[in-house]
Design a protein around this motif. Structure first.
Motif, PDB file in Angstrom:
ATOM      1  N   TYR A  82       0.662  -1.314   0.154  1.00 26.25           N
ATOM      2  CA  TYR A  82      -0.192  -0.010  -0.022  1.00 26.25           C
ATOM      3  C   TYR A  82       0.756   1.181  -0.102  1.00 26.25           C
ATOM      4  N   SER A  83       2.045   1.276   0.141  1.00 25.22           N
ATOM      5  CA  SER A  83       3.127   2.467   0.367  1.00 25.22           C
ATOM      6  C   SER A  83       4.376   2.528  -0.301  1.00 25.22           C
ATOM      7  N   PHE A  84       4.454   2.046  -1.690  1.00 29.98           N
ATOM      8  CA  PHE A  84       5.543   1.804  -2.205  1.00 29.98           C
ATOM      9  C   PHE A  84       6.674   1.164  -1.778  1.00 29.98           C
ATOM     10  N   GLY A  85       6.412   0.390  -0.564  1.00 22.94           N
ATOM     11  CA  GLY A  85       7.449  -0.305  -0.226  1.00 22.94           C
ATOM     12  C   GLY A  85       8.732   0.515   0.815  1.00 22.94           C
ATOM     13  N   GLU A  86       8.005   1.618   1.680  1.00 31.08           N
ATOM     14  CA  GLU A  86       8.628   2.373   2.134  1.00 31.08           C
ATOM     15  C   GLU A  86       7.936   2.863   3.485  1.00 31.08           C
ATOM     16  N   VAL A  87       8.726   2.921   4.785  1.00 30.71           N
ATOM     17  CA  VAL A  87       8.411   3.003   5.980  1.00 30.71           C
ATOM     18  C   VAL A  87       9.192   4.146   6.567  1.00 30.71           C
ATOM     19  N   ARG A  88       8.779   4.942   7.737  1.00 33.79           N
ATOM     20  CA  ARG A  88       9.644   5.904   8.188  1.00 33.79           C
ATOM     21  C   ARG A  88       9.438   5.831   9.745  1.00 33.79           C
ATOM     22  N   VAL A  89      10.430   6.136  10.616  1.00 34.16           N
ATOM     23  CA  VAL A  89      10.249   5.971  12.019  1.00 34.16           C
ATOM     24  C   VAL A  89       9.919   7.595  12.387  1.00 34.16           C
ATOM     25  N   THR A  90       9.128   7.728  13.260  1.00 31.88           N
ATOM     26  CA  THR A  90       8.890   8.924  13.764  1.00 31.88           C
ATOM     27  C   THR A  90       9.709   9.213  15.333  1.00 31.88           C
ATOM     28  N   HIS A  91      10.127  10.312  15.486  1.00 33.28           N
ATOM     29  CA  HIS A  91      11.141  10.689  16.879  1.00 33.28           C
ATOM     30  C   HIS A  91       9.924  10.589  18.139  1.00 33.28           C
ATOM     31  N   GLU A  92       8.632  10.395  17.619  1.00 29.51           N
ATOM     32  CA  GLU A  92       7.873   9.958  18.605  1.00 29.51           C
ATOM     33  C   GLU A  92       7.563   8.750  18.915  1.00 29.51           C
ATOM     34  N   GLN A  93       8.549   7.802  18.244  1.00 33.54           N
ATOM     35  CA  GLN A  93       8.498   6.429  18.370  1.00 33.54           C
ATOM     36  C   GLN A  93       7.411   5.404  17.680  1.00 33.54           C
ATOM     37  N   ASN A  94       6.920   6.045  16.604  1.00 36.78           N
ATOM     38  CA  ASN A  94       5.728   5.611  15.918  1.00 36.78           C
ATOM     39  C   ASN A  94       6.476   5.209  14.454  1.00 36.78           C
ATOM     40  N   LEU A  95       5.607   4.574  13.580  1.00 35.67           N
ATOM     41  CA  LEU A  95       6.193   4.306  12.231  1.00 35.67           C
ATOM     42  C   LEU A  95       4.949   5.076  11.469  1.00 35.67           C
ATOM     43  N   VAL A  96       5.442   5.426  10.127  1.00 29.46           N
ATOM     44  CA  VAL A  96       4.671   5.951   9.316  1.00 29.46           C
ATOM     45  C   VAL A  96       4.778   5.250   7.855  1.00 29.46           C
ATOM     46  N   LEU A  97       3.406   5.079   7.283  1.00 36.61           N
ATOM     47  CA  LEU A  97       3.224   4.653   5.757  1.00 36.61           C
ATOM     48  C   LEU A  97       2.979   6.035   5.080  1.00 36.61           C
ATOM     49  N   ALA A  98       3.942   6.427   4.382  1.00 37.23           N
ATOM     50  CA  ALA A  98       3.773   7.801   3.700  1.00 37.23           C
ATOM     51  C   ALA A  98       2.667   8.231   2.760  1.00 37.23           C
ATOM     52  N   ASP A  99       2.458   7.003   2.016  1.00 39.46           N
ATOM     53  CA  ASP A  99       1.652   7.256   0.580  1.00 39.46           C
ATOM     54  C   ASP A  99       0.643   6.217   0.580  1.00 39.46           C
ATOM     55  N   VAL A 100      -0.493   6.292   1.359  1.00 41.26           N
ATOM     56  CA  VAL A 100      -1.381   5.406   1.250  1.00 41.26           C
ATOM     57  C   VAL A 100      -2.542   6.047   0.415  1.00 41.26           C
ATOM     58  N   LYS A 101      -3.166   5.414  -0.570  1.00 41.25           N
ATOM     59  CA  LYS A 101      -4.515   5.945  -1.118  1.00 41.25           C
ATOM     60  C   LYS A 101      -5.495   6.010  -0.206  1.00 41.25           C
ATOM     61  N   ILE A 102      -6.219   6.954  -0.414  1.00 39.12           N
ATOM     62  CA  ILE A 102      -7.466   7.236   0.353  1.00 39.12           C
ATOM     63  C   ILE A 102      -8.528   6.409   0.424  1.00 39.12           C
ATOM     64  N   SER A 103      -8.540   5.786  -0.904  1.00 42.97           N
ATOM     65  CA  SER A 103      -9.562   4.569  -1.202  1.00 42.97           C
ATOM     66  C   SER A 103      -9.405   3.388  -0.186  1.00 42.97           C
ATOM     67  N   GLU A 104      -8.024   3.139   0.031  1.00 43.11           N
ATOM     68  CA  GLU A 104      -7.566   1.999   0.662  1.00 43.11           C
ATOM     69  C   GLU A 104      -7.176   2.113   2.019  1.00 43.11           C
ATOM     70  N   LEU A 105      -7.502   3.223   2.720  1.00 39.67           N
ATOM     71  CA  LEU A 105      -7.422   3.465   4.089  1.00 39.67           C
ATOM     72  C   LEU A 105      -8.198   2.530   4.890  1.00 39.67           C
ATOM     73  N   PHE A 106      -9.327   2.155   4.549  1.00 39.04           N
ATOM     74  CA  PHE A 106     -10.439   1.272   5.166  1.00 39.04           C
ATOM     75  C   PHE A 106      -9.540   0.037   5.531  1.00 39.04           C
ATOM     76  N   THR A 107      -9.104  -0.483   4.175  1.00 40.52           N
ATOM     77  CA  THR A 107      -8.588  -1.941   4.289  1.00 40.52           C
ATOM     78  C   THR A 107      -7.221  -1.687   4.974  1.00 40.52           C
ATOM     79  N   VAL A 108      -6.521  -0.719   5.030  1.00 39.83           N
ATOM     80  CA  VAL A 108      -5.209  -0.713   5.857  1.00 39.83           C
ATOM     81  C   VAL A 108      -5.428  -0.606   7.321  1.00 39.83           C
ATOM     82  N   TRP A 109      -6.528   0.004   7.562  1.00 41.01           N
ATOM     83  CA  TRP A 109      -7.205   0.327   8.992  1.00 41.01           C
ATOM     84  C   TRP A 109      -7.290  -1.050   9.449  1.00 41.01           C
TER      85      TRP A 109
END
Lengths: 565, 177
Positions: A366-393
């Motif tokens: 769902y996000s072009f194979g990329e993940v980020r780490v935040t300095h608040e100690q969470n992870l980010v999928l930066a590029d998710v399609k809005i139409s796929e948010l429900f599935t991702v959730w």
């Protein structure tokens, strides 16, 4: 995302060989522990309370899915099945054998990773904005600059034995998400009147036992001069920073002692010699690196989606998650998703091998194979399609990474504390857990709204307690663990250092202390006012008064102030 | 006569007949007696006894880690050797002193690291301009020699490499086999 070339591969491979031999010599007693210490630290290997801890570099928080899978593999093969995300946008493993540490590096090298300079008195991993490249408020993508700083700082021969650790953060957006004001050097990407890109340079920020907000020493530094200017700052610091007292050795103390003006003058004088020299960055180099940070192949999509709108209306849980964990994207039809690694019952930032594998798969799908780490100690999928948010959730929910608490009370920044860290004066994870349990009610959390609760187990402030709206610091008093509370700290564009409200508390008292602070807020707030705004408007007095107005039980009791722990 | 010991010089282990004068407690820079032969004196002794020392054919000075390279700038040509002392291997000031001596002041003679000089710092030390290393006496100097070749590439400039990697080579991502 940046990909290694033959030179990066070679340098990392030679590092593995060098470190392997250092470990061999340590085990053969050719190196004393004292001699080995800075070597292993510059490779992210700490001796902790129970075992070695290895901190792996995640440059400016960017990861590919194979790299995330490698973490899962390391967690399983060399650790106890989980890792810990840190406020340095890194990951660390807590149960490492010294003998196996070179093998871990060799495995990391296969996915273009290492542990270089994640600790020690050298230039650490440069951190940046977890929403770089996608944030709606971005001026310039800071990642190419962060990568140029990574390369420049890697094994910089002159700055490997600084007076103290040295941290650089860079932000390229309107909203500073990289805590630049509390770094040794903070860089803000700015454009001047002519539209040219440069940096506002802040120096001498930091937390620890002397929290200081960085001073601007240059309003505009053309980007080509970034590395020579950093070199000038580091050279002044290396020669003049205090070395007689480790607690006064950070650059902030030097800047304070000299004044920001005098420090800036010395840097400018130093810089004159190297300005415009060969280390000046070139357009070619910027372009070479920037090509790794070009936008992924986004589809042309409408701003929203009928299915998505219906799901949002029909499902309160989904709507809550969207509200807290999904961030605006600069590309129509996409959103950035924050995976909460702050589920109640789990130490903040701890993530299992299974979750890591899951996140890698999700990123691929769902996000072009990329993940980020935040300095608040969470992870980010930066590029998710809005139409796929429900599935991702739904998928994320099943893995315990969908707690809709980003920016809320239970999205606690917390260091590993006394459970792991040998520096800690007190535990921090159980405090975070007790607070999270007491305020597990999401409706209550949503009502309280944005609030930053940060916990450090010692004065070194790995949990960034100084810039928490509520900051908790573990202190040692006569051999037992106590907690000092500050309020009014903030990160971001209006960074401020929290003020201590009074005498410290026992662990058992902490959830009630938080409850009392929040109740003052709830009573006193104006409509739309966040906790931090109320503290800033009223000062700490009414909070202090109420918290200390009546005794707080120190043990497990029943009744109005019952502790949950 | 000073005892000849081995040092690393220009990437080889060689015999060395310089001795290092260190002030003991009670010694003062202007009265301490500088022995005959090739001696590396503290910079303070050079300053205090400059007139006499100028008479000597070969004299070296050493700078303490809290010194600035600039103190030596007027006399650079008079020294056969400049040493920089590392009171502890974790004290990194000597790297900037060396860099400044070489780069800013253009010192071309022997630049020697003395004191707590260990294998794992040699690669960095040679990069900032040291070409000689008096490795700590309890360490195997032949082993230490290996420290000079830990890496074959470097990203950034220093004294040894005037051109950063990005200007030196054409760079392009490659997949690892």
């Amino acid at each position: 995302m940046y990909r290694y070339d033959q030179y990066d591969h070679l340098i990392v491979k030679e590092r593995v060989a060098q470190y392997r031999d250092q470990v061999r010599r340590r085990l053969a007693d050719e190196l004393t522990e004292e001699e080995f210490l800075p070597l292993r630290l510059q490779n992210g290997l700490y001796m902790q309370r129970h075992a070695y801890m290895l901190r792996i570099a995640v440059p400016y928080g960017m990861l590919s899915s194979p790299q995330v899978r490698m973490f899962a593999h390391i967690a399983r093969k060399y650790d106890r099945g989980y890792g810990h995300l840190t406020t340095r946008q890194n990951i660390q493993f807590n149960w490492i054998n010294l003998e196996q540490s070179p093998d871990i590096l060799a495995e990391l090298a296969t996915v273009e990773m290492h542990a270089i300079q994640t600790s020690g008195n050298c230039i650490r991993n440069t951190t940046s904005d977890e929403l770089a490249g996608v944030a709606a408020d971005e001026i310039i993508d800071p990642r190419p600059y962060a990568e140029m700083i990574r390369e420049w700082s890697t094994f910089h021969p002159e700055f490997a034995f600084l007076p103290r650790k040295f941290k650089i953060a860079i932000s390229g957006a309107e909203q500073d998400r990289a805590a630049t004001a509390v770094h040794d050097i903070g860089l803000h990407v700015v454009k001047n009147a002519e539209g040219e890109v440069g940096f506002r340079v802040l120096v001498g920020g930091g937390m620890g036992r002397t929290p200081i907000i960085g001073s601007v020493i240059r309003e505009f530094l053309p980007w080509q001069h970034a590395l020579t200017y950093l070199e000038a700052i580091l050279r002044v610091y290396n020669q003049h920073g205090r070395r007689d007292n480790k607690y006064k050795a950070r650059i902030k103390i030097l800047v304070k002692a000299l004044s920001a003006e005098e420090f800036a003058r010395q840097v400018e004088a130093e810089w004159l010699d190297i300005k415009d020299g060969p280390a000046t960055l070139t357009v070619d180099e910027l372009q070479r690196i920037a090509q790794y940070f070009t936008p992924p192949p986004y589809e042309t999509l409408p701003a929203t989606d009928a299915g998505f709108e219906a799901q949002k209306t029909d499902n309160k849980g989904f709507a809550n998650w969207l509200k807290r964990n999904v961030k605006a994207h600069k590309v129509s039809g996409y959103a950035a998703v924050i995976l909460s690694v702050k589920k109640t019952g789990v130490p903040p930032g701890d993530i299992t091998a299974a979750q890591l594998d899951f996140v890698a798969d999700l990123a691929d799908q769902y996000s072009f194979g990329e993940v980020r780490v935040t300095h608040e100690q969470n992870l980010v999928l930066a590029d998710v399609k809005i139409s796929e948010l429900f599935t991702v959730w739904q998928a994320v929910k099943a893995q315990g990474l969908a707690t809709p608490n980003i920016g809320l009370l239970t999205d606690i920044i917390c260091c590993p504390g006394g459970d792991f860290c040998s520096l800690a004066n007190a535990k921090s994870i159980p405090i975070a857990q007790a607070i999270a349990e007491k305020f597990d009610n999401l409706d209550f959390q949503h009502d309280i709204g944005d609030i930053e609760l940060n916990i450090s187990g010692c004065i070194n402030a790995c949990g960034h307690h100084h810039v928490g709206n509520i900051g908790i610091l573990g202190v040692d008093k006569d051999g037992s663990e106590w907690y000092q509370v500050s309020i009014g700290g903030a990160q971001g564009n209006n960074t401020s250092i929290g003020k201590i409200i009074g005498p410290s508390f026992s662990a058992q008292q902490m959830p009630v202390v938080i409850e009392r602070l929040l109740s003052v807020y709830v009573q006193q707030r104006t409509e739309e006012e966040l906790f931090i705004d109320t503290v800033q408007r009223l000062g700490i007095a009414p909070f202090k008064e109420f918290v200390y107005a009546s005794p707080i039980p120190t043990g497990y009791t029943h009744g109005e102030d019952a502790c949950v722990y | 006569m000073p005892v000849s010991t081995n040092i690393i010089k220009n990437r080889e282990v060689v015999a060395d007949d310089w001795s290092v004068l260190r002030l003991n407690e009670g010694d003062s820079a202007d009265s301490v007696s500088v022995p005959a032969g090739r001696v590396i004196v503290p910079f303070s002794v050079w300053s205090a006894q400059r007139a006499q020392l100028l008479e000597r054919a070969e004299i070296g000075v050493w700078l303490a880690s809290d010194a600035q390279a600039d103190v030596a700038k007027d006399d650079l040509a008079r020294f056969s050797l400049i040493a920089v002392d590392f009171p502890k291997f974790t004290d990194g000031r000597g790297y900037s002193i060396a860099y400044n001596l070489r780069t800013r002041l253009g010192y071309n003679g022997e630049l020697r690291a003395i004191g707590d000089v260990l294998r794992d710092q040699l690669f960095y030390m040679q990069r900032v301009g040291f070409n000689a290393f008096a490795v700590r006496a309890d360490k195997d100097i032949n082993d230490a020699l290996k420290g000079l070749t830990d890496f074959s590439e470097k990203y950034q400039t220093s004294w040894d490499e005037k051109t950063p990697l990005f200007r030196r080579v054409q760079r392009q991502a490659v997949s690892q086999d």
